[in-house]
Design a protein around this motif. Sequence first.
Motif, short mmCIF file in Angstrom:
data_model
loop_
_atom_site.label_atom_id
_atom_site.label_comp_id
_atom_site.label_asym_id
_atom_site.label_seq_id
_atom_site.Cartn_x
_atom_site.Cartn_y
_atom_site.Cartn_z
N SER A 1 33.34 -77.18 5.93
CA SER A 1 34.71 -77.57 6.29
C SER A 1 35.66 -77.56 5.09
CB SER A 1 34.73 -78.94 6.96
OG SER A 1 34.53 -79.98 6.02
N ILE A 2 35.12 -77.70 3.87
CA ILE A 2 35.97 -77.71 2.67
C ILE A 2 35.84 -76.43 1.85
CG2 ILE A 2 36.01 -80.24 2.52
CD1 ILE A 2 33.95 -79.94 0.17
N ALA A 3 35.00 -75.50 2.28
CA ALA A 3 34.69 -74.32 1.48
C ALA A 3 35.94 -73.51 1.12
CB ALA A 3 33.67 -73.44 2.19
N ASP A 4 36.80 -73.26 2.10
CA ASP A 4 37.99 -72.44 1.83
C ASP A 4 38.89 -73.08 0.78
OD1 ASP A 4 37.22 -70.45 3.57
OD2 ASP A 4 38.50 -71.15 5.22
N ILE A 5 39.22 -74.35 0.98
CA ILE A 5 40.12 -75.01 0.03
C ILE A 5 39.44 -75.18 -1.33
CG2 ILE A 5 39.59 -77.39 0.69
CD1 ILE A 5 42.74 -77.78 0.28
N LEU A 6 38.14 -75.39 -1.34
CA LEU A 6 37.40 -75.50 -2.59
C LEU A 6 37.53 -74.21 -3.40
CD1 LEU A 6 35.37 -77.03 -4.45
CD2 LEU A 6 33.55 -75.98 -3.09
N ILE A 7 37.22 -73.08 -2.77
CA ILE A 7 37.27 -71.80 -3.48
C ILE A 7 38.70 -71.44 -3.87
CG2 ILE A 7 36.84 -69.31 -3.28
CD1 ILE A 7 34.31 -71.08 -3.63
N GLU A 8 39.64 -71.58 -2.94
CA GLU A 8 41.03 -71.22 -3.25
C GLU A 8 41.59 -72.07 -4.39
OE1 GLU A 8 42.73 -68.61 -2.21
OE2 GLU A 8 40.99 -68.04 -1.03
N SER A 9 41.32 -73.36 -4.36
CA SER A 9 41.85 -74.25 -5.40
C SER A 9 41.19 -74.00 -6.74
CB SER A 9 41.68 -75.71 -4.97
OG SER A 9 42.45 -75.96 -3.81
N LEU A 10 39.87 -73.81 -6.75
CA LEU A 10 39.18 -73.53 -8.02
C LEU A 10 39.62 -72.18 -8.57
CD1 LEU A 10 35.58 -74.91 -7.47
CD2 LEU A 10 37.57 -76.03 -8.46
N SER A 11 39.92 -71.25 -7.70
CA SER A 11 40.45 -69.97 -8.14
C SER A 11 41.76 -70.16 -8.90
CB SER A 11 40.66 -69.07 -6.92
OG SER A 11 41.32 -67.88 -7.27
N GLU A 12 42.63 -71.00 -8.37
CA GLU A 12 43.92 -71.28 -9.04
C GLU A 12 43.71 -72.04 -10.35
OE1 GLU A 12 46.68 -73.19 -6.39
OE2 GLU A 12 46.29 -71.72 -4.81
N ILE A 13 42.87 -73.06 -10.33
CA ILE A 13 42.65 -73.88 -11.52
C ILE A 13 42.08 -73.05 -12.66
CG2 ILE A 13 41.29 -75.79 -12.49
CD1 ILE A 13 41.47 -77.12 -9.68
N THR A 14 41.16 -72.14 -12.33
CA THR A 14 40.47 -71.36 -13.36
C THR A 14 41.11 -70.00 -13.62
OG1 THR A 14 38.95 -70.36 -11.76
CG2 THR A 14 38.25 -72.44 -12.80
N ASP A 15 42.12 -69.65 -12.86
CA ASP A 15 42.77 -68.34 -12.97
C ASP A 15 41.73 -67.22 -12.83
OD1 ASP A 15 44.93 -66.60 -13.26
OD2 ASP A 15 44.67 -66.46 -15.43
N THR A 16 40.92 -67.35 -11.77
CA THR A 16 39.85 -66.41 -11.46
C THR A 16 40.01 -65.97 -10.01
OG1 THR A 16 38.38 -67.62 -12.95
CG2 THR A 16 37.33 -66.15 -11.38
N PRO A 17 39.91 -64.68 -9.73
CA PRO A 17 40.03 -64.24 -8.33
C PRO A 17 39.02 -64.95 -7.43
CG PRO A 17 40.03 -62.35 -9.80
CD PRO A 17 39.67 -63.55 -10.64
N ASN A 18 39.46 -65.35 -6.23
CA ASN A 18 38.56 -66.08 -5.34
C ASN A 18 37.35 -65.24 -4.94
OD1 ASN A 18 39.72 -64.34 -3.50
ND2 ASN A 18 40.61 -65.95 -2.21
N SER A 19 37.47 -63.93 -4.98
CA SER A 19 36.34 -63.06 -4.63
C SER A 19 35.22 -63.11 -5.69
CB SER A 19 36.81 -61.62 -4.45
OG SER A 19 37.36 -61.13 -5.67
N HIS A 20 35.48 -63.70 -6.82
CA HIS A 20 34.47 -63.81 -7.87
C HIS A 20 33.58 -65.05 -7.70
CE1 HIS A 20 36.54 -61.05 -11.04
NE2 HIS A 20 36.61 -60.56 -9.81
N PHE A 21 33.95 -65.95 -6.80
CA PHE A 21 33.19 -67.18 -6.59
C PHE A 21 32.06 -66.98 -5.59
CE2 PHE A 21 36.96 -68.85 -8.47
CZ PHE A 21 36.60 -70.05 -9.07
#
Length: 110
Positions: A16-36
């Motif tokens: 239930s939190i996977a999408d927001i987890l990946i999208e937010s960590l992508s922003e925080i780390t400046d890493t494309p979400n497809s790399h997670f």
Amino acid sequence: MPHIRVRGLPFDELESIADILIESLSEITDTPNSHFTLEYQAVTYLVAGGASPSYPFFDIFWFDRGDEVKAKVAMFIEDLVRPLVDSGQDITVLFHELNGNDYYENGEHF
């Protein structure tokens, strides 16, 4: 990369939190979400006397992004997961910094 392994949280709650987890960590780390990569691990915690209640534990394997980014990621996970667990329950985030010399993808050195 990064690779996140999660245990001690029910699968449906992690999902239930996977999408927001990946999208937010992508922003925080400046890493494309497809790399997670997000991995769910079903585990049973044991203590003297038998099974014990679990608590959320996030292992994050990545290349070093500095202490400031680590602190932001840990606090984001805390804020995201806290409503899903009992008050006073621990939420652990453990960072594993990888050495680029040890990382291969598709047989190729990273």
